[in-house]
Design a protein around this motif. Structure first.
Motif, PDB file in Angstrom:
ATOM      1  N   UNK A 167       0.844  -1.197   0.000  1.00  0.00           N
ATOM      2  CA  UNK A 167       0.000   0.000   0.000  1.00  0.00           C
ATOM      3  C   UNK A 167       0.878   1.246   0.000  1.00  0.00           C
ATOM      4  N   UNK A 168       1.953   1.188   0.770  1.00  0.00           N
ATOM      5  CA  UNK A 168       2.902   2.302   0.860  1.00  0.00           C
ATOM      6  C   UNK A 168       3.466   2.647  -0.515  1.00  0.00           C
ATOM      7  N   UNK A 169       3.958   1.648  -1.227  1.00  0.00           N
ATOM      8  CA  UNK A 169       4.567   1.888  -2.537  1.00  0.00           C
ATOM      9  C   UNK A 169       3.526   2.281  -3.582  1.00  0.00           C
ATOM     10  N   UNK A 170       2.370   1.652  -3.543  1.00  0.00           N
ATOM     11  CA  UNK A 170       1.318   1.993  -4.499  1.00  0.00           C
ATOM     12  C   UNK A 170       0.868   3.437  -4.340  1.00  0.00           C
ATOM     13  N   UNK A 171       0.822   3.912  -3.112  1.00  0.00           N
ATOM     14  CA  UNK A 171       0.406   5.295  -2.883  1.00  0.00           C
ATOM     15  C   UNK A 171       1.333   6.259  -3.610  1.00  0.00           C
ATOM     16  N   UNK A 172       2.638   6.089  -3.451  1.00  0.00           N
ATOM     17  CA  UNK A 172       3.595   6.995  -4.083  1.00  0.00           C
ATOM     18  C   UNK A 172       3.502   6.913  -5.603  1.00  0.00           C
ATOM     19  N   UNK A 173       3.510   5.695  -6.130  1.00  0.00           N
ATOM     20  CA  UNK A 173       3.544   5.520  -7.583  1.00  0.00           C
ATOM     21  C   UNK A 173       2.265   6.032  -8.247  1.00  0.00           C
ATOM     22  N   UNK A 174       1.107   5.679  -7.699  1.00  0.00           N
ATOM     23  CA  UNK A 174      -0.150   6.081  -8.317  1.00  0.00           C
ATOM     24  C   UNK A 174      -0.444   7.562  -8.099  1.00  0.00           C
ATOM     25  N   UNK A 175       0.048   8.127  -6.995  1.00  0.00           N
ATOM     26  CA  UNK A 175      -0.107   9.572  -6.806  1.00  0.00           C
ATOM     27  C   UNK A 175       0.678  10.321  -7.884  1.00  0.00           C
ATOM     28  N   UNK A 176       1.917   9.892  -8.123  1.00  0.00           N
ATOM     29  CA  UNK A 176       2.706  10.510  -9.187  1.00  0.00           C
ATOM     30  C   UNK A 176       2.044  10.355 -10.543  1.00  0.00           C
ATOM     31  N   UNK A 250      -5.634   5.333   0.127  1.00  0.00           N
ATOM     32  CA  UNK A 250      -6.360   4.930  -1.084  1.00  0.00           C
ATOM     33  C   UNK A 250      -7.361   6.002  -1.500  1.00  0.00           C
ATOM     34  N   UNK A 251      -7.989   6.639  -0.522  1.00  0.00           N
ATOM     35  CA  UNK A 251      -8.948   7.704  -0.822  1.00  0.00           C
ATOM     36  C   UNK A 251      -8.246   8.904  -1.444  1.00  0.00           C
TER      37      UNK A 251
END
Length: 270
Positions: A167-176, A250-251
């Motif tokens: 979740x930590x890594x997905x947050x950074x990548x998908x936010x970018x 996620x939100x």
């Protein structure tokens, strides 16, 4: 209409009728080929994987022999993930922004008129890259920790955190990725992502000493939530549970991604 023109029109229509249908799996494969054809993305991903595999080994086998093996494994995992997060943020940005900086968007959206299909396919590519980095880092941290200690029990804390690490890594990548869809600029999206995560909390923390009601607000900011995901349960002091932190992250991504999807669908390509 002349006979030659009529024949040309019929041939063109026939070619379109037998052309492969633009389906989502085909678009995903196309985006993977595009990803692998961009040297900058391949090199950046390689660096991230190298960190995920090499840094846990370096930390694990250079820590003092009297240090707690469980703590060593956790430090190795956390340090690797924190470095990879910034790289994956940049990768998420580049997957989307290169479409516009290299003027490839016109070709892409003419070939695939359903822009949201392209948006979803690119997001899926980003998720795939994140999963590969996460798996490499977790396996390295657990494996090297086990080699050093010889006792699988010392890796329990690492295993407990590793599930939240994705979740930590997905947050950074998908936010970018989502910011790049909005801004269409690599530098702008990376700067905005770093600013939102690391810079924005600083003035709020300073103001919280003057305005007490801001104190609880800081606990729900991305920086605090991401740090909470990687903190062992025994050291956790935040009133926010890991599940709540994951859902809030996620939100945040969903909101930015929704705006990005609207921009991709409705804005002019140029």
């Amino acid at each position: 209409m002349s006979t030659a023109n009529a024949i040309s029109t019929i041939e063109t229509a026939a070619n379109f009728s037998v052309a492969p249908r633009v389906s989502f799996p085909r678009v995903v494969r196309s985006e993977w080929r595009k990803f692998l054809s961009l040297r900058s993305l391949v090199i950046t991903t390689g660096i991230s994987l190298l960190i995920g595999l090499g840094l846990p080994a370096l930390i694990t086998f250079t820590m003092p022999s009297e240090s707690d093996p469980s703590v060593t494994s956790h430090v190795a995992l956390q340090a690797s993930l924190q470095l990879q997060a910034l790289i994956l943020l940049a990768i998420g940005v580049l997957v989307m922004s290169t479409e516009f900086t290299k003027n490839a968007a016109i070709t892409t959206f003419v070939t695939v008129p359903r822009r949201l299909m392209v948006f979803a396919a690119k997001a899926l590519v980003v998720v795939g890259v994140v999963l590969a980095n996460w798996a490499a880092t977790v396996v390295a941290a657990l494996g090297f920790g086990l080699l050093r200690s010889g006792n699988s029990a010392v890796t329990d804390d690492v295993a407990a955190v590793s599930g939240w690490a994705i979740v930590y890594l997905l947050f950074f990548a998908l936010l970018g990725f989502a910011l790049a869809a909005i801004l269409r600029s690599s530098a702008g999206a990376i700067t905005s992502g770093v600013g939102l995560i690391y810079v924005l909390p600083l003035p709020i923390m300073m103001l919280s000493s003057r305005f007490e009601w801001l104190g609880p607000v800081t606990e729900y900011m991305p920086l605090m939530l991401t740090n909470h995901l990687l903190t062992p349960a025994v050291f956790a002091t935040s009133p926010v549970s890991r599940l709540t932190a994951a859902l809030l992250l996620a939100l945040y991504v969903a909101i930015v991604a929704l705006i990005g999807a609207i921009f991709v669908k409705q804005r002019d390509i140029n």
